[in-house]
Scaffold this active site. Structure first.
Site, PDB file in Angstrom:
ATOM      1  CE  LYS A 146      -3.892   1.436   2.893  1.00  0.00           C
ATOM      2  NZ  LYS A 146      -4.749   0.910   3.948  1.00  0.00           N
TER       3      LYS A 146
ATOM      4  CG  ASP B 161     -14.188   1.813   7.351  1.00  0.00           C
ATOM      5  OD1 ASP B 161     -13.427   2.054   6.401  1.00  0.00           O
ATOM      6  OD2 ASP B 161     -15.420   1.663   7.201  1.00  0.00           O
TER       7      ASP B 161
END
Ligand code: ADE
Length: 897
Positions: A634, A738
């Site tokens: 990432k 989340d």
């Protein structure tokens, strides 16, 4: 966002108008909770007095909530005895409907420690005659503070209609007490200061419970079966239900909400006479009487009413009454407001005779509407007056001469101002609706796309109502548009409202929230709590303040595949030493393919050359065939803002400390140069949302046609793994913020690992975060307290877990609340907060056994302590997986504990 057709718009519009008209004139205690001005000094020093003060610097003018002036609070002189009745008095300037009281002690920037553990309230509408407040059970003492700085907000049930209020600390012997105070409520427009009526009566009917229709909160005199000189249930804002035996109040007797009379018990007169006294002479336009109409039980609205008027208290009643005949309704048993036009008659006192239409007559509220201009002339029934009587009523005679008393007050301009404001508001709403329609057309092809415009979510001034605005943002020429959120799971919320910027203000706006949650959450105050002493579960039952400043988060910054909210850091940026993951030579990362893209970066599949050697022995390595290992990388865009950069580093820091079988593993990082990268294990089966949405439930059909499928036990196994991962995070006091199927990844063996920690942060971090600027929030997964208060805890993760379970058992074929627009989801959040049974829950997926759905519902409980813990969820789900050997239909049949 905008799926509004013309018909819906018209409906909305009509509804708005109807609501505006219906609401006009009646007080709704739930929406009458504005701070009255101690904290912001709208109440002037001169209006605050006291029985005594210890020093000049602890005088009554320092009794202001959240202010630290003088020596920090009002302190009555000396050490108090239980018998003392020292008081702090506030003159509210006019009659006020008081619903909430907030108190604080003397903190004085940590140099004070005096507070009132309890207090009483006395009140007076004229400053002469004082009454003691008592709750519905007769208790007079209100619980106060437990420490010097936390404000304790208490609902006053029943509310008080008063101008002057006294707070009287209640103490143990020899206690020094100091107080700061805020009062909440709204203007009492009615001006009614007392009513008199015959006492209410009991009802005994065979086959029905005993019911009593007395006025249990009446604060005047009870004498000879008559009530006089007080106010009570007819002005407490509580509207009775259609079935008079049911009550809105808990723990009370049937009939509690109504004041009711039996025709034959009042002699042969056939009517009930009531007298209403007002603060001053007023020009009455109407009276609204909320009346039961359960005709099947002998209860009906009155058949007619005649009212007489008196311009001054010491004067004779004017001979001409206003008489009003209702249209009786034998078809609809609903309780209703009957509006009686009073034709602008002038009075300081009104006497009304309500004529029985049946055996019983029952009222739950009476309110008066008036204008302040006195019209001292002969009044003719006007069409306007007729219009006010909606539906069932008709006017008979109304002609009467009105006395010409001197006008005491002129406030027509106020009324006109109100009307103009309402009209302007309506115009703005119409404009917004039309604009919305316009945008709709543009977006027709992408109905679920999140608009680039910001949505302002705010709590309206004196209520918990949510108002949404979508201000159009004109495109700026030459301006490169910022990154567009194309992820349908996230709603862009622009938290502009000052209430979001200042937690104290928000807390004041939602006092019932602070109160109800007070005893239910941990982590408040300003100090870093000792995590070792406090598991999340214990914390939710501690007495620490629930809604602490620490819970306000700064929502900004995005990395990776999702846009998300992360806390701000108190330091300017994280340093390398904060990150425990090793630096990997970036040239040894060989790009293979792109796995995903987020607003601030991309996720790549890479081969990591020499990673096995790099990580060394003893470290649990990802599967590899030889020298190279497949990893997910990432990476932050090189041009990311310093905030996004900080957020990225923070995510790395968090991940480097996590080590659980169901948590994605950070292997190494590249942060010594740009672009910043985090290297995690590669999960071959991608994310759970994608995985499930491409599958059907296992059946002979899927077998026969080779359709990718999953069994119910697979689904349960997935659920258990997520519960296990979350249990681990909760044990570390980490809040994910989340959790959703899109953030759960599956490896080759279908092991699930929770990913995307961009939004997570330590549950008990003492950093003070403020909401600022833009935030993108996964509103369909968020608990009401996260949306309304920016409060994220393990309990709000539990809420999201419930939604994740729901996604799993719908095989991710549908977005949660797919029939609701984002605005409606946020509106629904308000309903979760209000908890009046109007909130819309996610439905039970057809695949889902009732007991599992019950478990989901427990995750969505309004009150935090009522939600299960992840440990509990894990324990409830785990046994279900072990029942795998049973045939599919039976596997899920057992109840969840
Ligand atoms: N997408 C984002 N992170 C990933 C990972 N670790 N493995 C596979 N796909 C991903």
């Amino acid at each position: 966002m905008c799926r509004c057709d013309r018909r819906t718009i018209m409906h909305l519009f009509l509804l708005l108008i109807l609501q505006a008209t219906a609401a006009f004139g009646q007080i709704d205690p739930a929406h009458c909770r504005s701070a009255l001005g101690m904290g912001d000094k709208r109440i002037k020093d001169e209006a605050i007095t006291a029985s005594s003060q210890w020093y000049e610097t602890t005088g009554p003018q320092y009794a202001r909530l959240n202010l630290e002036e003088g020596d920090g609070a009002w302190c009555p002189k000396g050490q108090l005895e239980p018998s003392d009745s020292q008081y702090l008095q506030v003159d509210l300037g006019s009659l006020t409907f008081l619903t909430v009281v907030g108190t604080q002690g003397r903190y004085a920037r940590n140099s004070g420690n005096e507070f009132a553990r309890a207090y009483r309230l006395n009140y007076s509408s004229d400053g002469g005659l004082w009454k003691s407040w008592r709750d519905r059970l007769g208790n007079t003492v209100i619980e106060g503070n437990k420490d010097a700085y936390t404000s304790v907000i208490k609902d006053i049930h029943p509310p008080i209609i008063t101008r002057y209020i006294r707070l009287m600390p209640v103490t143990k012997p020899f206690t020094t007490v100091c107080m700061r105070v805020e009062l909440y409520g709204c203007l009492w427009d009615d001006g009614l200061i007392s009513y008199s009526a015959p006492e209410g009566q009991p009802m005994t009917q065979p086959g029905y419970p005993f019911a009593s229709f007395n006025d249990s909160t009446y604060d005047g005199v009870h004498e000879k079966r008559k009530l006089s000189g007080g106010l009570g249930q007819l002005t407490d804002g509580v509207i009775g239900l259609d079935d008079f035996l049911l009550t809105r109040q808990y723990n009370v007797w049937p009939g509690y909400d109504y004041l009711g009379w039996r025709n034959d018990s009042l002699g042969s007169q056939g009517y009930v006479e009531m007298e209403f006294v007002f603060d001053k002479q007023r020009n009455f336009t109407s009276m609204k009487v909320h009346s039961n109409n359960m005709f099947s039980r002998g209860v009906k609205i009155f058949s007619s009413v005649s009212c007489w008027f008196k311009p001054r208290l010491i004067a004779a009643w004017e001979p001409e009454p206003v008489t009003f005949v209702t249209v009786l309704d034998d078809r609809n048993p609903s309780a209703r407001y009957v509006t009686v036009p009073l034709n602008r008659r002038t009075a300081k006192s009104i006497r009304c005779r309500f004529v029985f239409a049946d055996v019983w007559m029952m009222f739950s509220e009476v309110s008066f509407q008036s204008v302040d201009t006195i019209v001292p002339t002969l009044l003719v029934p006007s069409p306007a007056a007729n219009e006010e009587t909606t539906g069932t009523t008709s006017l008979k005679t109304t002609v009467s001469p009105s006395p010409s008393g001197p006008p005491e007050d002129v406030s027509t301009p106020i009324l006109i101002g109100c009307l103009v404001t309402i009209i302007l508001l309506l115009v703005v709403i119409i404009f917004l609706i039309l604009w919305c329609q316009c945008v709709c057309k543009v977006l027709e092809k992408a109905p679920r796309r999140i608009l680039d415009e910001d949505v302002t979510v705010r709590l309206s001034s004196c209520s918990d109502t949510i108002i949404l605005q979508t201000p159009p943002v004109p495109p700026r020429s030459g301006h490169t548009p910022g990154p567009v959120n194309t992820d349908p799971h996230y709603e862009r919320v622009f938290l502009l409202d000052p209430q979001y910027q200042n937690p104290a203000v928000l807390r004041n706006k939602l006092p019932e929230l602070s109160q109800s949650a007070e005893a239910s959450a941990c982590g408040g105050g300003y100090a870093e709590p000792d995590i070792t002493q406090c598991t999340p579960h214990q914390c939710f039952h501690s007495n620490a303040p629930h809604y602490a400043e620490t819970d306000i988060v700064r929502l900004q910054g995005v990395t990776g595949s999702n846009m998300y909210a992360v806390p701000a850091l108190t330091v300017d940026s994280l340093t390398r030493k904060d990150i425990s993951a090793a630096e990997f030579p970036r040239q040894q990362l060989i790009f293979r393919e792109k796995l995903g893209e987020g607003q601030f970066g991309e996720v790549h599949l890479c081969e990591a050359e020499g990673l096995t050697e790099f990580l060394g022995e003893g470290s649990p390595l990802p599967e590899s065939d030889g020298h190279s290992v497949l990893v997910a990388v990432k990476q932050l865009r090189a041009d990311a803002t310093s905030q996004a950069r900080n957020d990225f580093l923070k995510e790395i820091k968090i991940m480097s400390r996590l080590n659980g079988p169901n948590i994605i593993r950070l292997l190494c990082v590249c942060v010594s140069s740009d672009p910043l990268c985090m290297v995690t294990e590669y999960m071959e089966n991608g994310d759970l949302n994608m995985f499930l949405s491409q599958r059907e439930i296992e059946s002979t059909l899927t077998h026969a046609n080779n359709i990718p499928s999953v069994s119910l036990s697979d689904l349960l196994h997935m659920s258990v793994q997520i519960a296990s991962g979350m249990k681990y995070l909760a044990s570390l006091n980490f809040v994910h913020r989340d959790l959703a199927t899109r953030n759960c990844l599956l490896d080759r063996r279908l092991t699930i690992k929770i990913a995307d920690f961009g939004m997570s942060r330590n549950l008990y971090s003492s950093d003070y975060y403020r909401i600022q600027g833009r935030a993108v929030l996964p509103i369909r997964w968020m608990a009401w307290e996260s949306i309304l208060l920016g409060k994220f805890t393990t309990a709000s993760d539990v809420w999201a877990f419930g939604v994740t379970l729901w996604e799993i058992f719908t095989l991710c074929k549908e977005q949660p609340y797919s029939l609701l627009s984002d605005e409606q989801v946020i509106e629904n959040t308000g309903e979760f907060f209000r908890n009046q049974g109007r909130q819309i829950f996610l439905y039970s997926p057809p695949l889902c056994p009732p007991s599992l759905f019950e478990l989901m519902m427990r995750c969505w409980r309004r009150d935090i302590p009522d939600r299960p813990t992840f440990e509990g969820l894990y324990q409830a789900l785990r046994p279900q997986v072990n029942s795998e050997q049973r045939p599919p239909g039976c596997r899920l049949g057992r109840g969840f504990p």
